[in-house]
Scaffold this active site. Structure first.
Site, PDB file in Angstrom:
ATOM      1  N   HIS A 244       0.758  -1.164   0.004  1.00  0.00           N
ATOM      2  CA  HIS A 244       0.050  -0.035  -0.024  1.00  0.00           C
ATOM      3  C   HIS A 244       1.002   1.396  -0.061  1.00  0.00           C
ATOM      4  O   HIS A 244       2.107   1.248   0.595  1.00  0.00           O
ATOM      5  CB  HIS A 244      -0.740   0.101   1.246  1.00  0.00           C
ATOM      6  CG  HIS A 244      -2.042   0.971   1.049  1.00  0.00           C
ATOM      7  ND1 HIS A 244      -1.771   2.329   1.473  1.00  0.00           N
ATOM      8  CD2 HIS A 244      -3.469   0.917   0.745  1.00  0.00           C
ATOM      9  CE1 HIS A 244      -3.011   3.020   1.279  1.00  0.00           C
ATOM     10  NE2 HIS A 244      -3.805   2.095   1.069  1.00  0.00           N
ATOM     11  N   GLU A 303      -7.356  -4.927  -0.219  1.00  0.00           N
ATOM     12  CA  GLU A 303      -7.947  -5.594  -1.160  1.00  0.00           C
ATOM     13  C   GLU A 303      -8.105  -7.132  -1.342  1.00  0.00           C
ATOM     14  O   GLU A 303      -9.096  -7.720  -1.834  1.00  0.00           O
ATOM     15  CB  GLU A 303      -7.104  -5.283  -2.563  1.00  0.00           C
ATOM     16  CG  GLU A 303      -7.163  -3.800  -3.005  1.00  0.00           C
ATOM     17  CD  GLU A 303      -6.192  -3.693  -3.859  1.00  0.00           C
ATOM     18  OE1 GLU A 303      -5.079  -4.285  -4.149  1.00  0.00           O
ATOM     19  OE2 GLU A 303      -6.174  -2.099  -4.038  1.00  0.00           O
TER      20      GLU A 303
END
Length: 358
Positions: A244, A303
């Protein structure tokens, strides 16, 4: 030049704080650890929008149910051209038909729209009859009921509630910034949410959960995880669901959704083989990434478990971004209102690097 506006502070907000160094997310003064699995989406909206909506959780629950019924009337206008679009593009087209404005009625319609339009579009694309909203179910449960055609089990509704809360706001990400830019022009909340939705559609922002399942499918069995992932890394491919831009440690949203998925699994709503495959892929990926890229913090992100959770709830992967929007719309509206109430027209400067005039 600062690429991607990294470290540039473009707004002050009371809505959320993303602490990437410590892996902590605070939404409206509360740690995500204390919200996820313990708070309904309607209660989350009370934290994010209570002052603007001038309502507590009970009133928001009633008003949001009424808004779902109001928005459902627009389903009659879904035509063949809209049904031929992808779910996220069809959702955008339907939201574009809603009236624009900066008032509470506009906000409620926008909060209701993704939860109503997404199930309707998916069912119509499958040739199934559309299910009308309920007057008594909560927001998450009603969204699932409109999708599945039956009232969901308590653990299913709670899992989706947890997801909507978890993704409700996340600092000044691309879609939220887009919403604030448009809101700063006083174009209206519908226009701001359409801009945010268009940003969310991009695969570098909200369009990545689906490919996590593609990766799991390509691995197939837990025993193949290390070999398949190692081959993907050797080809220079990205492992979906890991890393991320902000978090330097594990994404706290991944922890919240993994816990929700485990609760679903205990209730028998997740195939045991699927969960075992996911855990094997996660474990192998983290080991390989630390070996391959020891200088980068590439941990499990939101995700990965988003894909598994939404799949377990019966949502098709091509609609995952629509469900993301159903949760994030609360944050988008909060930021848009914050910009309207306390900001000014957003107009940054650019540095010209082209040729000079003769």
């Amino acid at each position: 030049m600062i690429s991607g506006l990294d470290d540039v502070i473009a707004a002050e907000t009371m809505l959320s704080d993303v602490d990437g160094l410590n892996g902590r997310l605070v939404i409206a003064g509360h740690s995500l650890d204390d919200l996820a699995g313990r708070t309904s989406y309607e209660a989350m909206l009370a934290l994010l929008l209570g002052e603007f909506l001038q309502a507590d959780t009970a009133a928001i629950t009633r008003n949001l149910a009424a808004a779902r019924r109001e928005v459902h009337a627009y389903v009659e206008g879904i035509d063949a051209a809209i049904l031929a679009l992808s779910p996220i593009e069809a959702l955008r087209a339907m939201i574009a038909r809603l009236p624009d404005g900066e008032d509470r009625d506009t906000a409620y319609r926008l909060l209701a729209a993704p939860a109503v339009f997404t199930p309707a579009l998916l069912r119509m694309q499958q040739g199934l009859p559309v299910i009308a909203p309920s007057e008594t179910l909560g927001h998450a449960a009603d969204m699932l009921a409109m999708l599945l055609g039956t009232v969901p089990a308590e653990e299913q509704a709670k899992a989706l509630d947890t997801y909507l809360v978890t993704v409700s706001d996340h600092g000044l990400n691309a879609s939220t910034f887009a919403a604030r830019v448009v809101a700063s022009t006083r174009a209206g909340l519908t226009s701001a949410i359409l801009a945010a939705l268009s940003a969310l559609k991009g695969p570098l922002h909200g369009g990545a959960p689906g490919p996590v399942l593609d990766m799991l499918d390509s691995v197939g069995t837990p025993e193949r995880a290390e070999a398949v992932l190692a081959a993907e890394l050797a080809r220079g491919e990205r492992l979906m669901g890991f890393g991320h831009r902000i978090y330097r440690v594990r994404d706290p949203r991944a922890d919240a959704l993994k816990a929700a998925l485990q609760q679903l699994a205990k209730a028998g709503a997740v195939p045991a083989g699927r969960l075992a495959l996911a855990e094997a892929v996660e474990g192998a990926a983290l080991v390989l990434l630390r070996q391959k890229k020891p200088d980068r913090a590439l941990e499990t992100n939101v995700e990965f478990y988003t894909a598994l959770l939404l799949e377990a709830l019966g949502l098709p992967r091509e609609a995952f971004t629509c469900v993301f929007a159903a949760g994030r719309v609360g944050g988008w509206i909060g930021h848009a209102r914050e910009q309207i109430d306390h900001g000014r027209l957003i107009r940054p400067q650019s540095k010209y690097i082209g040729p000079l005039a003769a």
